[in-house]
Scaffold this motif. Structure first.
Motif, short mmCIF file in Angstrom:
data_model
loop_
_atom_site.label_atom_id
_atom_site.label_comp_id
_atom_site.label_asym_id
_atom_site.label_seq_id
_atom_site.Cartn_x
_atom_site.Cartn_y
_atom_site.Cartn_z
N PHE A 1 -18.51 -12.16 4.27
CA PHE A 1 -17.04 -11.40 4.32
C PHE A 1 -16.15 -12.05 3.11
CE2 PHE A 1 -16.26 -10.54 9.04
CZ PHE A 1 -17.25 -9.59 8.99
N ARG A 2 -16.42 -13.44 2.75
CA ARG A 2 -15.54 -13.80 1.72
C ARG A 2 -16.07 -13.55 0.47
NH1 ARG A 2 -16.82 -18.56 4.55
NH2 ARG A 2 -18.18 -19.82 3.28
N ALA A 3 -17.36 -13.60 0.31
CA ALA A 3 -18.19 -13.60 -0.91
C ALA A 3 -18.04 -12.20 -1.55
CB ALA A 3 -19.46 -14.02 -0.81
N VAL A 4 -17.97 -11.18 -0.95
CA VAL A 4 -17.52 -9.89 -1.54
C VAL A 4 -15.91 -9.76 -1.74
CG1 VAL A 4 -17.75 -7.45 -1.04
CG2 VAL A 4 -19.57 -8.91 -0.28
N PRO A 5 -15.64 -9.43 -3.01
CA PRO A 5 -14.15 -9.47 -3.13
C PRO A 5 -13.52 -8.28 -2.41
CG PRO A 5 -15.28 -9.56 -5.14
CD PRO A 5 -16.41 -9.51 -3.94
N GLU A 6 -12.14 -8.66 -1.94
CA GLU A 6 -11.40 -7.48 -1.36
C GLU A 6 -11.53 -6.15 -2.02
OE1 GLU A 6 -10.39 -10.21 -2.59
OE2 GLU A 6 -8.19 -10.40 -3.01
N LEU A 7 -11.56 -6.03 -3.29
CA LEU A 7 -11.51 -4.87 -4.07
C LEU A 7 -12.68 -4.10 -3.86
CD1 LEU A 7 -9.11 -3.89 -5.81
CD2 LEU A 7 -10.38 -4.75 -7.83
N ILE A 8 -13.91 -4.71 -3.60
CA ILE A 8 -15.17 -3.95 -3.32
C ILE A 8 -15.11 -3.58 -2.03
CG2 ILE A 8 -17.51 -4.55 -3.04
CD1 ILE A 8 -17.45 -6.19 -5.56
N LEU B 1 -9.18 7.64 1.24
CA LEU B 1 -8.04 7.08 0.36
C LEU B 1 -6.82 6.52 1.10
CD1 LEU B 1 -8.33 9.19 -2.85
CD2 LEU B 1 -9.16 6.91 -2.61
N GLY B 2 -5.95 5.57 0.80
CA GLY B 2 -4.86 5.35 1.34
C GLY B 2 -4.92 3.65 1.95
N PRO B 3 -3.59 3.45 2.21
CA PRO B 3 -3.51 1.99 2.59
C PRO B 3 -4.35 1.47 3.87
CG PRO B 3 -1.55 3.42 3.50
CD PRO B 3 -2.51 4.16 2.49
N PHE B 4 -4.80 2.37 4.62
CA PHE B 4 -5.42 1.84 5.81
C PHE B 4 -6.67 1.28 5.49
CE2 PHE B 4 -8.17 2.60 9.62
CZ PHE B 4 -7.77 1.85 10.50
N ALA B 5 -7.56 1.74 4.27
CA ALA B 5 -8.57 1.10 3.52
C ALA B 5 -8.17 -0.08 3.37
CB ALA B 5 -9.38 1.93 2.60
N GLY B 6 -7.03 -0.31 2.73
CA GLY B 6 -6.67 -1.58 2.16
C GLY B 6 -6.31 -2.55 3.16
N VAL B 7 -5.92 -2.24 4.39
CA VAL B 7 -5.79 -3.16 5.55
C VAL B 7 -7.24 -3.71 5.96
CG1 VAL B 7 -5.01 -3.22 7.94
CG2 VAL B 7 -3.58 -2.01 6.29
N LEU B 8 -8.08 -2.64 5.94
CA LEU B 8 -9.48 -3.14 6.24
C LEU B 8 -10.18 -4.13 5.38
CD1 LEU B 8 -10.62 0.36 7.67
CD2 LEU B 8 -10.01 -1.63 9.15
N ILE C 1 -12.90 2.83 1.60
CA ILE C 1 -12.33 4.13 1.26
C ILE C 1 -13.40 5.30 1.54
CG2 ILE C 1 -12.01 5.64 -0.91
CD1 ILE C 1 -10.41 3.19 -1.73
N LEU C 2 -14.45 4.92 1.49
CA LEU C 2 -15.63 5.71 1.71
C LEU C 2 -15.73 6.16 3.12
CD1 LEU C 2 -17.77 6.43 -0.46
CD2 LEU C 2 -19.42 4.78 0.68
N VAL C 3 -15.25 5.04 3.85
CA VAL C 3 -15.52 5.54 5.38
C VAL C 3 -14.09 6.06 5.93
CG1 VAL C 3 -15.68 4.52 7.73
CG2 VAL C 3 -16.94 3.31 5.87
N VAL C 4 -12.84 5.62 5.68
CA VAL C 4 -11.70 6.10 6.27
C VAL C 4 -10.80 6.91 5.29
CG1 VAL C 4 -11.46 4.37 8.05
CG2 VAL C 4 -10.32 4.01 5.82
#
Ligand SMILES: Nc1ncnc2c1ncn2[C@@H]1O[C@H](COP(=O)(O)OP(=O)(O)OP(=O)(O)O)[C@@H](O)[C@H]1O
Ligand SMILES: [Mg+2]
Lengths: 264, 273, 282
Positions: B128-135, B146-153, B141-144
């Protein structure tokens, strides 16, 4: 209540804390445990409340061999044994109420326990217990705001709520001033007498032990060197015990009751 | 003497690495701070002024700022939840049955199971932590979409890795004596956790969560670079479309937002911890 | 037993219920603003995308040519992190000395200090200014700084280094300043009584005492810098991030898998290394 047959405890680092203890404590008995620092008093009490396991011999608690206790059975046995420690046995940041109600944990389910943290359950039991020790007004206070003596009484209130068959106390008064100390010891003894509980208290203070307990045990370097009534040992003999000078050879057989007078 | 040798070795290798990096990246401060570099910077700064303060932009910026705030908040909350869910496995004292007292020697199978649970929980947290949040954001984004929800996840998962490890360490280091006392009166593993470990650890856990919120507001501000909502998206667009005057407004908004969250976190810390 | 049912203590109750209500309100509001749709996670097409992605990732790209192409960005990432952290420390240290209140005016060292309002201001102004600067520097995320510097300096690792140096300089400076303020004043007073100047006090009193913690924090920042520089590529500042974005855009999921694996290994290795070094330090 407790039967020890040749019980010994060797810690993982190889240190032998207790060796070859033969001992029988009947229900309702009041026993004081004496001995110099490092003699193994704490270790013995932890064996009795089943938080340590003997490495030699056989320990039976209420008829159950401690070696075969685990899981639910172990919890049930532990529930019937209340322990009061010298200090550090309360959770400092918790309110007094929750520390006292923690006495119910052995009976409560996990859900009940969680719920009670949000909204205290069986509050009346906590209030009654605190009244008994004279701290009813501290119910909602945070525990680490209380003085040492008050905390010790909260610990006793927790045992009251737990309502065990046996009360073990490990130097419950060592960090208190003498006046308070006697009050706490009397509280414990009265409790044991009124509610017919077995009481085992380790003490550093010989006069207190002699005044309040019909039976004394003395440990020295992990061995039981005396088991008998207070009159069995002279003041000088006690002094010798705490000076860590080994008692005369006769003392080695002292655990055979009734104990003969010592040549001192 | 030995210590000295180590420090010397470390210092020397650090120096060598630095020189190598400087030469290799062709980074030279004189060039950056020389006449040409300074001129470039001045030109850029000039173009930022005057900031665009048109109502339409401000409204949009306000909305984006709110979105950023929401993403950082929910992301941190999700992280706390995920971390808490993994704590049972990732905290050594909990895996081993809150064994503050000596337990019966367990069977090999049981111990293997415990080791497995602990190992996999820790490995998951590391992932979880070794992969940066941007990745993580790209993946979500691929799953849900574009948009802020992907950011929350994305924030939630990455931060869960960080918080999970910190939480486990705090819980492993609480004073064990009150816990042993609880166990001695018959409390179960869950009860020892609830009454003994959690109350002791709570202030530190809260403080870590608040600290991560401060980190996450900064992270949420850049998640928009990959399309996961918030101020970052507008920032990216403004820069790429050479809307320099909007840029200053957006940066000021980011600055204000971060300072606001820092202040909120400090206030909450004072109130709660 | 007739126990009086004592009510909850009234003192804390309003505050905690207020906080609880505020908290719940914030959650609901945020969920609306952030367009939270948990069901989107389980929607058929979401799972389909996820499945395609996972299938595409296996096996990760591992052709020699591809692996060779990773070397340069990887090297850039490591270099950027190192230089950025060094720059940040160089920038943060002097600012921290000015931003530590005990160095300039507060605490037992300055009890004897006298002077008119001008002197008073002269002591506080550097403090206020450097605190303000530190706050601004660290409030703007490193990737935003990178974005700006890429515009000014062009593509490549240089803007990444500057971005890290500036934003981490702010963070390092603030923590250094707090550490300096926490230093035991006893040895400082002893030094002061020998007639040491303020600079000498900093060099011989403050810094040596705070050094282990300062180094430990710098080390931690270096770990963060490595992770951050792996992302710098997203805004064109070199490093491995650029390749990730590119691979993602071209749906080359096997390459994405390898790249993520590389970032994972780098990040986990640096964490281990950092832990080990810190244990030596503290
Ligand atoms: N977990 C352990 N591992 C190793 N040795 C231990 C452990 N616990 C206790 N000991 C040792 O066992 C001996 C007896 O300890 P114990 O705590 O029972 O003494 P005590 O009679 O209670 O002393 P005091 O009056 O100081 O409390 C001591 O020498 C102690 O160092
Ligand atoms: Mg002891």
């Amino acid at each position: 209540m407790f039967v020890l047959e040749g019980v010994g405890k060797t810690f993982a680092n190889g240190f032998v804390a207790l060796r070859d203890l033969h001992l029988r404590i009947a229900p309702g008995e009041r026993v004081a445990l004496l001995g110099p620092s490092g003699a193994g008093k704490t270790t013995l009490l932890r064996l009795l409340n089943a938080t340590l396991r003997p490495t030699a011999g056989r320990l039976t608690i209420a008829g159950l061999d401690s070696r075969h206790l685990h899981g639910k059975r172990l919890r049930q046995v532990r529930r019937t044994i209340g322990t009061i420690y010298q200090q550090y046995n309360l959770v400092p940041r918790l309110r007094v109420v929750h520390n006292v109600l923690a006495g119910h944990l052995g009976r409560w389910s996990g859900w009940r326990a969680a719920l009670s943290l949000l909204h205290p359950l069986q509050l009346d039991t906590a209030v009654a217990a605190l009244q008994h020790v004279g701290l009813a007004d501290r119910l909602w206070q945070r525990t680490d705001q209380l003085s040492g003596g008050e905390q010790q009484r909260v610990a006793i209130a927790r045992v009251l709520v737990q309502d065990p068959a046996v009360i073990l106390a490990d130097e419950p008064v060592a960090s208190l001033d003498p006046g308070l100390a006697e009050g706490i010891v009397r509280l414990l003894v009265d409790l044991a007498v009124q509610r017919q509980k077995t009481l085992v208290v380790s003490l550093h203070h010989v006069p207190l032990a002699r005044a309040y307990f019909p039976r004394l045990l003395a440990l020295q370097q992990g061995r039981l060197v005396y088991d008998g009534p207070p009159q069995g040992l002279s003041a000088a003999a006690w002094q010798a015990l705490f000076a860590e000078a080994p008692l005369p050879a006769a003392a080695e057989r002292a655990h055979v009751r009734p104990v003969t007078a010592f040549p001192l | 003497m030995r210590r000295h040798g180590w420090s010397l070795l470390l210092g020397l290798s650090l120096g060598a690495l630095t020189v190598w990096s400087l030469l290799d990246t062709g980074l030279s401060l004189p060039a950056l701070l020389g006449a040409e570099g300074r001129r470039q910077m001045a030109l850029f700064v000039q173009r930022l002024f005057p900031p665009d303060l048109s109502p339409a932009l401000l409204r949009q910026v306000g909305q984006r700022a709110l979105e950023t705030l929401a993403v950082s908040f929910l992301g941190t909350l999700l992280a706390v939840g995920l971390a808490a869910g993994l704590l049972g496995g990732a905290t050594r004292t909990l895996v081993q049955g809150a064994a503050f007292a000596e337990a019966v020697p367990r069977g090999k199978l049981r111990r293997l199971g415990q080791a497995l649970a602990y190992g996999s929980a820790r490995a998951l947290l590391t992932l979880f932590r070794a992969v940066p949040e941007l990745i993580w954001a790209l993946l979500f984004i691929l799953v849900v979409g574009l948009g802020p929800f992907a950011g929350v996840l994305a924030l939630g998962v990455h931060t869960a890795g960080v918080l999970g490890r910190l939480f486990a360490e705090v819980l492993e280091n609480v004073d064990r004596r009150p816990c042993e006392a609880l166990q001695a009166l018959g409390a179960s593993r869950l009860q020892v956790f609830l009454y003994g470990m959690l109350p002791q650890a709570l202030p530190e856990l809260l403080s870590f969560a608040l600290y991560r919120w401060e980190v996450n507001i900064r992270a949420a501000a850049i998640l928009g670079f990959v399309g996961a909502g918030g101020l970052g998206q507008q920032l990216f667009v403004a820069l790429n479309l050479f809307l320099h005057q909007q840029l200053l407004t957006l940066i000021a908004a980011t600055l204000g937002l971060v300072i606001l969250v820092d202040a909120c976190s400090a206030l909450l810390r004072r109130l709660l911890v | 037993m007739s126990a009086p049912s004592l009510p909850f203590p009234s003192k804390r109750r309003p505050l905690s219920s207020l906080l609880a209500v505020l908290f719940l309100g914030a959650v609901v509001l945020s969920a609306r603003v952030a367009e939270v749709r948990p069901q989107a996670l389980l929607a058929p097409e979401a799972l389909e995308h996820l499945w395609a992605f996972v299938r595409g990732m296996v096996p990760p790209a591992h052709s020699p040519a591809f692996l060779r192409s990773l070397l340069t960005p990887l090297r850039e990432t490591v270099q950027m992190a190192l230089l950025g952290t060094l720059l940040a420390a160089a920038l943060g240290l002097p600012l921290a000395v000015l931003a530590a209140s005990t160095v300039l005016f507060a605490g037992p060292l300055h009890e004897a200090a006298r002077g008119g309002p001008l002197r008073w201001l002269a002591r506080r102004l550097p403090y206020l200014l450097s605190r303000l600067l530190l706050n601004v520097l660290r409030a703007i995320p490193e990737l935003v700084w990178a974005l700006l510097f890429v515009r000014v300096l062009g593509l490549g690792p240089a803007p990444g280094v500057l971005a890290l140096g500036i934003s981490y300089g702010g963070m390092i400076g603030k923590v250094y300043a707090d550490l300096l303020e926490g230093v035991d004043p006893g040895p400082l007073l002893a030094l002061q009584s020998t007639g040491a100047s303020r600079l000498q006090l900093v060099l011989y009193g403050w810094l040596p005492q705070a050094l282990p913690n300062m180094l430990a924090y710098t080390l931690y920042r270096w770990e963060c810098a490595l992770r951050a520089s792996a992302l710098m590529g997203f805004v064109g500042a070199g490093g491995i991030g650029q390749h990730i974005e590119l691979a993602m855009r071209m749906f080359a999921y096997d390459e994405v898998a390898s790249l993520i694996l590389v970032v994972f290994c780098l990040s986990a290795a640096v964490e281990r290394l950092g832990d080990a070094l810190r244990r030596r330090l503290l």
